[in-house]
Design a protein around this motif. Structure first.
Motif, PDB file in Angstrom:
ATOM      1  N   LYS A   2       0.839  -1.197   0.000  1.00  0.00           N
ATOM      2  CA  LYS A   2       0.000   0.000   0.000  1.00  0.00           C
ATOM      3  C   LYS A   2       0.873   1.246   0.000  1.00  0.00           C
ATOM      4  O   LYS A   2       1.910   1.293   0.653  1.00  0.00           O
ATOM      5  CB  LYS A   2      -0.893   0.028   1.230  1.00  0.00           C
ATOM      6  CG  LYS A   2      -1.936  -1.036   1.257  1.00  0.00           C
ATOM      7  CD  LYS A   2      -2.785  -0.896   2.498  1.00  0.00           C
ATOM      8  CE  LYS A   2      -3.831  -1.982   2.520  1.00  0.00           C
ATOM      9  NZ  LYS A   2      -4.689  -1.851   3.705  1.00  0.00           N
ATOM     10  N   LEU A   4       0.794   5.010   1.169  1.00  0.00           N
ATOM     11  CA  LEU A   4       0.046   5.853   2.103  1.00  0.00           C
ATOM     12  C   LEU A   4       0.630   7.259   2.122  1.00  0.00           C
ATOM     13  O   LEU A   4       1.838   7.442   2.012  1.00  0.00           O
ATOM     14  CB  LEU A   4       0.097   5.248   3.498  1.00  0.00           C
ATOM     15  CG  LEU A   4      -0.419   3.805   3.598  1.00  0.00           C
ATOM     16  CD1 LEU A   4      -0.150   3.244   4.976  1.00  0.00           C
ATOM     17  CD2 LEU A   4      -1.898   3.746   3.277  1.00  0.00           C
ATOM     18  N   VAL A  37      -4.341   3.275  -3.582  1.00  0.00           N
ATOM     19  CA  VAL A  37      -3.713   2.913  -2.317  1.00  0.00           C
ATOM     20  C   VAL A  37      -3.027   1.557  -2.464  1.00  0.00           C
ATOM     21  O   VAL A  37      -1.895   1.375  -2.049  1.00  0.00           O
ATOM     22  CB  VAL A  37      -4.745   2.899  -1.166  1.00  0.00           C
ATOM     23  CG1 VAL A  37      -4.125   2.363   0.102  1.00  0.00           C
ATOM     24  CG2 VAL A  37      -5.289   4.293  -0.938  1.00  0.00           C
ATOM     25  N   SER A  38      -3.722   0.595  -3.080  1.00  0.00           N
ATOM     26  CA  SER A  38      -3.122  -0.718  -3.325  1.00  0.00           C
ATOM     27  C   SER A  38      -2.254  -0.639  -4.567  1.00  0.00           C
ATOM     28  O   SER A  38      -2.736  -0.298  -5.649  1.00  0.00           O
ATOM     29  CB  SER A  38      -4.209  -1.773  -3.524  1.00  0.00           C
ATOM     30  OG  SER A  38      -4.918  -1.954  -2.330  1.00  0.00           O
ATOM     31  N   GLU A  44       5.426  -1.713  -8.253  1.00  0.00           N
ATOM     32  CA  GLU A  44       6.102  -1.605  -6.959  1.00  0.00           C
ATOM     33  C   GLU A  44       7.388  -0.782  -7.032  1.00  0.00           C
ATOM     34  O   GLU A  44       7.674  -0.009  -6.130  1.00  0.00           O
ATOM     35  CB  GLU A  44       6.363  -2.990  -6.374  1.00  0.00           C
ATOM     36  CG  GLU A  44       5.098  -3.644  -5.870  1.00  0.00           C
ATOM     37  CD  GLU A  44       5.335  -4.979  -5.195  1.00  0.00           C
ATOM     38  OE1 GLU A  44       6.508  -5.383  -5.007  1.00  0.00           O
ATOM     39  OE2 GLU A  44       4.337  -5.629  -4.852  1.00  0.00           O
ATOM     40  N   GLU A  62       3.640   0.298   2.763  1.00  0.00           N
ATOM     41  CA  GLU A  62       3.324  -0.659   3.816  1.00  0.00           C
ATOM     42  C   GLU A  62       2.942  -1.976   3.174  1.00  0.00           C
ATOM     43  O   GLU A  62       2.266  -1.988   2.145  1.00  0.00           O
ATOM     44  CB  GLU A  62       2.128  -0.121   4.607  1.00  0.00           C
ATOM     45  CG  GLU A  62       2.230  -0.286   6.072  1.00  0.00           C
ATOM     46  CD  GLU A  62       1.050   0.344   6.770  1.00  0.00           C
ATOM     47  OE1 GLU A  62      -0.092  -0.077   6.533  1.00  0.00           O
ATOM     48  OE2 GLU A  62       1.288   1.268   7.555  1.00  0.00           O
ATOM     49  N   ARG A  63       3.356  -3.053   3.769  1.00  0.00           N
ATOM     50  CA  ARG A  63       2.967  -4.392   3.270  1.00  0.00           C
ATOM     51  C   ARG A  63       1.720  -4.839   3.939  1.00  0.00           C
ATOM     52  O   ARG A  63       1.364  -4.539   4.981  1.00  0.00           O
ATOM     53  CB  ARG A  63       4.071  -5.402   3.528  1.00  0.00           C
ATOM     54  CG  ARG A  63       5.236  -5.149   2.630  1.00  0.00           C
ATOM     55  CD  ARG A  63       5.790  -6.447   2.100  1.00  0.00           C
ATOM     56  NE  ARG A  63       6.820  -6.152   1.142  1.00  0.00           N
ATOM     57  CZ  ARG A  63       6.646  -6.299  -0.166  1.00  0.00           C
ATOM     58  NH1 ARG A  63       5.538  -6.754  -0.635  1.00  0.00           N
ATOM     59  NH2 ARG A  63       7.621  -6.011  -0.985  1.00  0.00           N
TER      60      ARG A  63
END
Length: 63
Positions: A2, A4, A37-38, A44, A62-63
């Motif tokens: 994610k 953020l 967000v995802s 990545e 964040e994972r």
């Protein structure tokens, strides 16, 4: 993964969007908003570069 955003830390530099325009958009003053967000697996690396480019650490992964 994610992506953020702490909008209280964003100062509107706009560097984040250069690395991941599909994940972050900027308002008319240059402040960031997270679109996705995802983070898709294919994005990545871009998300990492996006978070790393923020001089105020307003973005984090964040994972």
């Amino acid at each position: 993964m994610k992506l953020l955003l702490d909008s209280t830390l964003c100062q509107g530099y706009g560097l984040c969007q250069e690395h991941a325009p599909e994940l972050v958009e900027l308002d008319e003053w240059g402040y960031a908003a997270v679109i996705a967000v995802s983070v898709p697996p294919a994005a990545e690396d871009e998300a990492r570069a996006c978070a790393a480019s923020c001089p105020n650490s307003a973005l984090r992964l964040e994972r």
